[in-house]
Design an enzyme around this catalytic site. Structure first.
Site, PDB file in Angstrom:
ATOM      1  N   LYS A  43      51.298  12.045  35.462  1.00  0.00           N
ATOM      2  CA  LYS A  43      51.128  11.073  34.389  1.00  0.00           C
ATOM      3  C   LYS A  43      52.225  10.045  34.500  1.00  0.00           C
ATOM      4  O   LYS A  43      53.371  10.304  34.147  1.00  0.00           O
ATOM      5  CB  LYS A  43      51.216  11.779  33.045  1.00  0.00           C
ATOM      6  CG  LYS A  43      49.893  11.807  32.364  1.00  0.00           C
ATOM      7  CD  LYS A  43      50.040  12.399  31.008  1.00  0.00           C
ATOM      8  CE  LYS A  43      48.787  12.123  30.238  1.00  0.00           C
ATOM      9  NZ  LYS A  43      48.837  12.658  28.911  1.00  0.00           N
ATOM     10  N   THR A  79      42.405  36.816  38.243  1.00  0.00           N
ATOM     11  CA  THR A  79      42.820  35.529  38.809  1.00  0.00           C
ATOM     12  C   THR A  79      44.278  35.688  39.245  1.00  0.00           C
ATOM     13  O   THR A  79      44.975  36.576  38.763  1.00  0.00           O
ATOM     14  CB  THR A  79      42.741  34.380  37.783  1.00  0.00           C
ATOM     15  OG1 THR A  79      43.654  34.694  36.732  1.00  0.00           O
ATOM     16  CG2 THR A  79      41.360  34.230  37.208  1.00  0.00           C
ATOM     17  N   GLU A 112      36.465  32.499  37.356  1.00  0.00           N
ATOM     18  CA  GLU A 112      35.734  32.586  36.089  1.00  0.00           C
ATOM     19  C   GLU A 112      34.291  32.084  36.184  1.00  0.00           C
ATOM     20  O   GLU A 112      33.508  32.254  35.260  1.00  0.00           O
ATOM     21  CB  GLU A 112      36.458  31.768  35.001  1.00  0.00           C
ATOM     22  CG  GLU A 112      37.753  32.397  34.502  1.00  0.00           C
ATOM     23  CD  GLU A 112      38.975  31.972  35.316  1.00  0.00           C
ATOM     24  OE1 GLU A 112      38.817  31.603  36.492  1.00  0.00           O
ATOM     25  OE2 GLU A 112      40.079  32.024  34.753  1.00  0.00           O
TER      26      GLU A 112
HETATM   27  P1  ADP Z   1      43.495  30.619  41.327  1.00  0.00           P
HETATM   28  O1  ADP Z   1      43.653  29.634  42.448  1.00  0.00           O
HETATM   29  O2  ADP Z   1      44.136  30.182  40.046  1.00  0.00           O
HETATM   30  O3  ADP Z   1      43.692  32.014  41.700  1.00  0.00           O
HETATM   31  P2  ADP Z   1      40.680  30.378  41.610  1.00  0.00           P
HETATM   32  O4  ADP Z   1      40.650  30.944  42.957  1.00  0.00           O
HETATM   33  O5  ADP Z   1      39.700  30.807  40.628  1.00  0.00           O
HETATM   34  O6  ADP Z   1      42.013  30.639  40.914  1.00  0.00           O
HETATM   35  O7  ADP Z   1      40.734  28.825  41.796  1.00  0.00           O
HETATM   36  C1  ADP Z   1      39.991  27.942  41.041  1.00  0.00           C
HETATM   37  C2  ADP Z   1      40.544  26.559  41.129  1.00  0.00           C
HETATM   38  O8  ADP Z   1      40.570  26.095  42.476  1.00  0.00           O
HETATM   39  C3  ADP Z   1      39.732  25.541  40.406  1.00  0.00           C
HETATM   40  O9  ADP Z   1      39.991  25.567  39.030  1.00  0.00           O
HETATM   41  C4  ADP Z   1      40.175  24.245  41.076  1.00  0.00           C
HETATM   42  O10 ADP Z   1      41.400  23.787  40.539  1.00  0.00           O
HETATM   43  C5  ADP Z   1      40.430  24.682  42.491  1.00  0.00           C
HETATM   44  N1  ADP Z   1      39.290  24.304  43.349  1.00  0.00           N
HETATM   45  C6  ADP Z   1      38.228  25.063  43.678  1.00  0.00           C
HETATM   46  N2  ADP Z   1      37.409  24.391  44.517  1.00  0.00           N
HETATM   47  C7  ADP Z   1      37.960  23.175  44.721  1.00  0.00           C
HETATM   48  C8  ADP Z   1      37.613  22.026  45.500  1.00  0.00           C
HETATM   49  N3  ADP Z   1      36.523  21.993  46.276  1.00  0.00           N
HETATM   50  N4  ADP Z   1      38.437  20.946  45.436  1.00  0.00           N
HETATM   51  C9  ADP Z   1      39.541  20.957  44.672  1.00  0.00           C
HETATM   52  N5  ADP Z   1      39.940  22.013  43.950  1.00  0.00           N
HETATM   53  C10 ADP Z   1      39.165  23.113  43.963  1.00  0.00           C
END
Ligand code: ADP
Length: 539
Positions: A437, A185, A329
């Site tokens: 918040k 990640t 994940e």
């Molecule tokens: P990172 O961005 O931390 O490298 P990922 O690519 O695994 O990790 O991103 C996952 C995150 O992206 C999710 O936990 C969520 O916060 C965000 N995410 C994924 N799809 C959507 C969506 N359709 N709308 C809003 N947020 C999203």
């Protein structure tokens, strides 16, 4: 009593085996770095993947060893996806967009001794060679003329490396729970964490994703694989393609609007997926040129929230957006917004509202929303809570880390905040660390961003928590405006006011030239908070 059915392991090699036999001539088209096109069928891809597995074996790679790649979407990377995992080794895809220090950390932590690198990334990796002490062999992903890898020890070009193998190689059979792929990640907080997929999780994830209630793919589909192959299994596209025998289009390094429109129309792509940024570029190109994206009829978009204006504009081009939510994940596909009969029967505006959410819960990925008091939230589409997930393609721990990350009942904490409605659709309202918040109540930054994007002249929007002496935090809206027609602060606020609760209204609107982005193409709220945290108190 055990059933009396065959115990055939779910292996990644089985997908390519199937495509080789029953879709030998279905095409894999790939755009190379020099702009040329490469085309072949699954049969040839499979022969080369076997040759690769044999060559890796001859080079001393053993089951369980990691084999790293630093590469874009092209046919050689496709062969690595199957050749490495198929032989029982672990494909470690590394994201070249990360900072040098992160790449160094990730390659070293993964432990690969051999690294396959695109010619374009050789200058990126060469200065890191002294630090990458575990890597003893570099393979440059090109033909013999591609070898400009002067600074790389024991460098060889891919075609020469492949020539060491034989296509008579037979895929081994092993436990389907064996590790297949390792992907880190982006580590927006702390060090990047390695998600270690298995053959079983990968095959089940792909099987579920191609169903009619998900992506609805078949041999008649033409898939344009935009998500980079170094990011979360390229959202399963290589596997989905082989499993269904669909034609696969790999765009190489060029994923700008013009290149994508050109590929879609020339290769007759019917389905694609990607992050919103990609579609922003594509739509801008369509607006500028008046070109069409026929025959593309569906696009899965996720990774960050999809603005409603994007869904509507793509619909006008004949393309239905299936918003999806997922994370590295979750392999990464989690929920996908496809309609059920009750949703399809809703009045149009209501149906569009439901389907504009982040997706519907489907079999294989169970979700739970838990309030701050630890009590599961009602499925009312309103009550926000922490999102937990569970299922056969969800991580239970990270590579090289001791602790499991699940709770006692096996749930994985996603770090997202969401609601779930009565139809089973998920709406992501924030990331736990981005939530605002104000006076103890949660304000959804994503919802305000989505609305702000509807204001004429707003190109991009991000809402962050800014420090406030009385309310602790208040929303601050940061926009990138169209330089020709920038909206005023008041115009933006006037648009938001009737559409959100009064106390959600941002305390200020700030215009910037560009939003800081992460290596995975998302707005970096950390960077924005660093810059604007004290904006409301004159900082
Ligand atoms: P990172 O961005 O931390 O490298 P990922 O690519 O695994 O990790 O991103 C996952 C995150 O992206 C999710 O936990 C969520 O916060 C965000 N995410 C994924 N799809 C959507 C969506 N359709 N709308 C809003 N947020 C999203």
């Amino acid at each position: 009593m055990l059933g009396l059915m065959q115990d055939v392991p779910l292996l990644i090699s089985g997908l390519l085996d199937y495509a080789e036999r029953y879709h030998p001539d279905a095409e894999i088209v790939s755009r190379e770095d020099d702009g040329s096109e490469h085309r072949y069928g699954y049969a040839e891809a499979a022969r080369r993947a076997r040759r690769l597995a044999a060559a890796l074996s001859a080079a001393g790679v053993r089951p369980g060893d990691r084999v790293a790649t630093l590469a874009m979407n092209h046919h050689r990377h496709f062969e690595l996806y199957f050749g490495v995992s198929g032989m029982g080794a672990v494909l470690h895809t590394v994201n070249p967009r990360l900072f040098a220090a992160q790449i160094e950390y990730i390659v070293d932590h993964g432990g690969a001794r051999i690294l396959f690198v695109d010619p374009a990334f050789v200058p990126l990796i060469t200065p890191l060679v002294p630090a990458l002490r575990k890597v003893t062999r570099y393979v440059v992903l090109g033909g013999r003329d591609a070898l400009a890898g002067d600074g790389l020890p024991q460098a060889v070009d891919y075609e020469t490396f492949l020539a060491e193998g034989t296509e008579a190689y037979a895929w081994p059979s092993f436990d389907e729970r064996t590790a297949s792929t390792l992907c880190y990640t982006s580590g927006t907080t702390g060090n990047p964490k390695g998600v270690l997929y298995s053959h079983r999780s990968t095959v089940l994830h792909a099987l579920s994703a191609c169903q009619p209630g998900s992506f609805g793919l078949s041999a008649e589909s033409v898939l344009l694989a935009i998500p980079p192959m170094f990011h979360a299994n390229a959202w399963s596209f290589p596997y989905l393609a082989a499993m269904t025998g669909a034609k696969l289009v790999l765009p190489g390094a060029r994923i700008d609007g013009e290149s994508l429109q050109d590929l879609i129309s020339r290769e007759r792509a019917t389905f694609t997926v990607g992050v919103p940024t990609i579609f922003t570029m594509l739509l801008e190109h369509l607006r500028r040129t008046g070109k069409s994206i026929a025959p593309l009829t569906r696009a899965g978009i996720g990774g960050s929230a999809v603005p409603r204006a994007m869904i509507d504009e793509l619909a006008r081009h004949g393309c239905t957006v299936l918003q999806l939510w997922g994370m590295t994940e979750t392999s990464p596909l989690g929920t996908i917004a496809t309609p059920t009969p009750p949703v399809a029967a809703l009045p149009e505006a209501e149906r569009a509202d439901v389907l504009a959410q982040q997706g519907r819960v489907r079999w294989g990925l169970d979700v739970r929303i838990v309030g701050e008091d630890g009590v599961p939230a009602p499925h009312d589409g309103k009550t926000q809570g922490a999102l937990w997930v569970r299922g056969p393609w969800v991580a239970k721990g990270y590579f090289g880390a001791d602790a499991d990350v699940l709770d006692d009942a096996g749930w994985f904490p996603t770090g997202d905040v969401a609601t779930l409605d009565g139809h089973g659709y998920l709406r992501i309202t924030d990331r736990t660390k981005d939530v605002i918040k104000s006076g103890g109540e949660w304000i959804s930054s994503l919802e305000i961003e989505n609305l702000a994007c509807d204001v004429p002249g707003v190109r991009q929007a991000a809402v962050i928590a800014a420090y406030h002496p009385k309310w602790e935090e208040r929303p601050l809206l940061i926009i990138v405006a169209d330089p020709e027609h920038p909206p005023t602060r008041q115009e933006v606020l006037d648009h938001l006011q009737p559409r959100i609760a009064k106390w959600w209204l941002p305390d200020d609107v700030v215009a910037v030239d560009a939003l800081p982005m992460t290596a995975t193409g998302k707005v970096s709220k950390i960077a924005l908070r660093d810059r604007f945290r004290n904006h409301l108190i004159g900082g």
